[in-house]
Each structure stands twice: as structure tokens, then as C-alpha cells.
Design an enzyme around this catalytic site. Structure first.
Site: not given
Ligand code: G3I
Length: 346
Positions: A154, A195, A231, A260, A262
Site C-alpha cells: 500500500e 501488494n 476487499h 486478500e 473478501d
Molecule cells: O493482538 C492485539 C490484542 O492483544 C489486543 O488486545 C487487541 C486490542 O485492540 O488488539 C490486537 O491486535 C489487533 C490485531 O489486528 C489482531 O487482532 C490490532 O489492534 C489490529 O490493528 C489488527 O488489525 C489488523 C490490521 O490489518 C492492522 O494490522 C487486521 O487484523 C488485519 O486483518 C488487517 O489486514 C490488512 C492487511 O494487512 C493489509 N491490507 C488491508 C487488511 C485489512 O485492513
């Protein structure tokens, strides 16, 4: 047998056979066995290790895994001189044991960055060292285990300009090219991907990405493929836009990863969803997407990866704060019409 009896018998058989066909859509056979390219899923590692149903479904249905979060910079590089590989290593072992291709996501992104990088005080040379060390320590560590990397994720805005990020600010516009060079130095066998989202419907962004990557390639820098996140939703984009993007990108001989996928069924956050009808539309759109992908030359089909597989674990409801069901399985791991339709279409 009387003529009328024979007709009744034929009718009964016809309808029960049709019924059986519907009933026979179960997930006893793996989805990936239907495809000539890899079928992947993003895996949430906590769920993979905590839930047997989650892990069994993932292991059975897919032959390519991308860790949803565990290979991001904030997970792997939590401090300047500290890399944290234990969790990612155990996942890499699970992939090797289960014969799954492991796709690495992602070395560089403006998001999922540890705070120490954002706060790092260094001169130009120190930033260059940090950047190179970040990429090469990770890629070398997983050499021979990660098949391909999303080197940069991105990096472009919707208007085709480079997105503001710490890497752009500290290293300048050549940082993408440098990242690919360093990754290749660290593992010459790894495939290297750029990506992004929106490439499937935004020609301005697509042209900018292609011209940056083509330019790099013309100077001998290895870039193997482009990941289109996809997405998407039932209302946008149109399949013809996706088709056009796939054809345009593949014409430049990049491998293409639908990285990715969905399909949101509720982009406008409505209530009282007619799920049966929407699931059917979702299945039809997924089939069109697969058919479009199948038009690509076989050696450019890196595969299709879904961003998760069970609706209960999708990022969409949490991130957008709405009811949605964008994936192949229900929350309790029952295959949805989209899964069944893919079985027919792959
Ligand atoms: O693991 C912690 C947990 O310990 C904590 O209690 C909780 C509270 O907020 O957060 C947890 O971490 C979160 C993590 O996902 C696991 O659930 C992060 O806050 C959250 O920011 C994170 O979001 C991810 C996001 O990328 C940011 O990294 C999403 O799961 C993931 O699906 C998303 O994936 C992105 C791709 O990497 C790039 N393209 C877009 C896609 C969707 O946004």
C-alpha cells in the site's frame, strides 16, 4: 409398468438427484483440490492455536497460508536490536508439516509499525542501515521457508502519488526499489511482490504502480508479482473493471496474486439483511472473480488468498463496526454458498 408410473418415477428421480447435488456441497473434500493454482487463507495465529475447529478447517481447505498479522513489522521487529521470531517460526513449522506454501506479509507498510521506528532519531546513514537491516534480517531468517514476500504494501495514494510514510520521508522515493533489491540480496529464491488495494478499480493508481515497478525492472531489479487485495463488495467494483485490471497487469508478465479476497455483503451498513439472497449474490460474484482469474496464463497465477475464511474472524465487522459476512464459512465453520459455488467454478 404403466406409462404414467414411469413418468412419475423419472420425475421423482430427477428432483431427488437435483436435491442430492445441493446437499452434496459439504466441505469433506478440500477446496484447494479443485484448483490448478494455490488457494490460500490469511490465518489469525491466536485462533489457529486456540481453536481446533479453526485449525482443522484451515489445514484441510487451503494449501497456501498468509499470517494475517504475525509477519508484520510490529510483530517481528519490536525493538531496534530485537527481532521476535518465535511465533512466526512455529507457524512456519506448521506450514512445512502441513505442506502449505507460506506467503510473507509484509516487510514494509505505513501501518503496523512499531512505535520505536516512528520515534527513531537517526541521520540519513543510520536510517538507511535500519531499513536494510530490517528487511534483510527478516528475509534471511525465513530463507527457504517463505516462498514469497509482500515486500511493500500500500505505498501509493489513490491519485497515483506515493503515500506519505516514514520510509518515504526518511529514504526518499527510491525506497520501494531499494526494498526489493535488499530482499533479493537476502533470499534470491524468494518471489517478491508489491501488494495494494484498489488496483482493480482505479486506473490512475494502477498506472502509477505499474510504471514504478516497470521502471525498476527495466534497471534489473527483481519484482515478480503484484498482489491485488480485492476487499470488494456486492455493489463495487464491477467485474468488468476487475477483468480489465487483471488483463492489464498480466500483460506486463507479472505473477498475479488475488491476495486478500473478501466480499462484503453489507457495505452500506443496513439492517434486516436478507442473508439467503445476499449469500447467493456473493457466491455468484465469487464465481465471476474466479472465472476472470482463470483467464490469466497459468504461469502467472500465483493463487487466490482469502482474507480469513470464517465470518466470525473477519476484520470487516470490527474495523467498520457493522454486521457483515464476507467469507467462505459461517462463524461456526459451516460452508456458505460462496464456498459451494467455488467448488463448481475453480
Ligand atoms: O493482538 C492485539 C490484542 O492483544 C489486543 O488486545 C487487541 C486490542 O485492540 O488488539 C490486537 O491486535 C489487533 C490485531 O489486528 C489482531 O487482532 C490490532 O489492534 C489490529 O490493528 C489488527 O488489525 C489488523 C490490521 O490489518 C492492522 O494490522 C487486521 O487484523 C488485519 O486483518 C488487517 O489486514 C490488512 C492487511 O494487512 C493489509 N491490507 C488491508 C487488511 C485489512 O485492513
Amino acid at each position: 409398468m404403466k406409462h404414467t408410473h414411469l413418468i412419475v418415477l423419472i420425475c421423482v428421480c430427477f428432483f431427488s438427484c437435483k436435491k442430492n447435488k445441493t446437499v452434496s456441497c459439504n466441505d469433506a473434500n478440500p477446496l484447494h483440490e479443485e484448483a490448478e493454482f494455490k488457494i490460500g487463507a490469511a490465518i489469525d495465529l491466536s485462533s489457529y492455536y486456540a481453536s481446533i475447529a479453526y485449525r482443522n478447517t484451515a489445514d484441510r481447505q487451503f494449501n497456501s497460508f498468509t499470517a494475517e498479522n504475525a509477519f508484520k513489522p510490529n510483530a517481528l521487529h519490536p525493538d531496534l536490536n530485537h527481532f521476535e521470531f518465535a511465533l512466526a517460526d512455529s507457524f512456519s513449522l506448521a506450514c512445512a508439516r502441513g505442506d502449505k506454501r507460506l506467503h510473507g506479509h509484509t516487510l514494509l507498510w505505513h501501518s503496523a509499525l512499531p512505535n520505536w521506528i516512528l520515534n527513531y532519531q537517526g541521520n540519513e546513514k543510520e536510517w538507511q542501515n535500519l531499513f536494510k537491516q530490517h528487511i534483510q534480517t527478516i528475509v534471511s531468517h525465513f530463507k527457504g521457508r517463505v516462498k514469497a514476500w509482500d515486500v511493500v504494501n500500500e505505498a501509493f495514494n489513490e491519485d497515483g502519488t506515493l503515500r506519505k510514510s516514514i520510509w518515504l520521508e526518511k529514504l526518499g522515493t527510491a525506497y520501494i526499489e531499494k526494498a526489493f533489491e535488499y530482499a533479493h540480496e537476502a533470499d534470491a529464491d524468494a518471489l517478491l511482490f508489491y501488494n495494494d488495494y484498489g488496483l482493480e478499480f482505479n486506473p490512475e493508481k494502477r498506472v502509477a504502480v505499474l510504471s514504478y515497478l516497470n521502471n525498476m525492472r527495466s534497471r534489473g531489479v527483481q519484482v515478480d508479482g503484484i498482489g491485488l487485495q480485492l476487499h470488494i463488495s456486492l455493489s463495487y467494483p464491477d467485474i468488468s473493471q476487475i477483468n480489465e485490471a487483471l488483463q492489464e497487469i498480466s500483460a506486463y508478465h507479472y505473477q498475479v496474486h488475488l491476495s486478500e479476497v473478501d466480499i462484503s455483503i453489507n457495505p452500506l451498513n443496513q439492517t434486516n439483511l436478507n442473508k439467503e439472497k445476499l449469500f447467493e449474490q456473493q457466491a455468484q460474484l465469487a464465481a465471476k472473480l474466479v472465472l476472470a482469474y482463470k483467464q490469466l496464463p497459468n504461469d502467472q497465477q500465483y493463487g487466490i488468498t482469502f482474507w480469513g475464511f470464517s465470518d466470525a474472524y473477519s476484520w470487516i465487522p470490527t474495523y467498520y463496526g457493522r454486521e457483515d459476512y464476507p467469507l467462505l464459512y459461517t462463524g461456526d465453520f459451516q460452508p456458505k454458498p460462496m464456498y459451494c459455488k467455488l467448488k463448481e467454478t475453480l
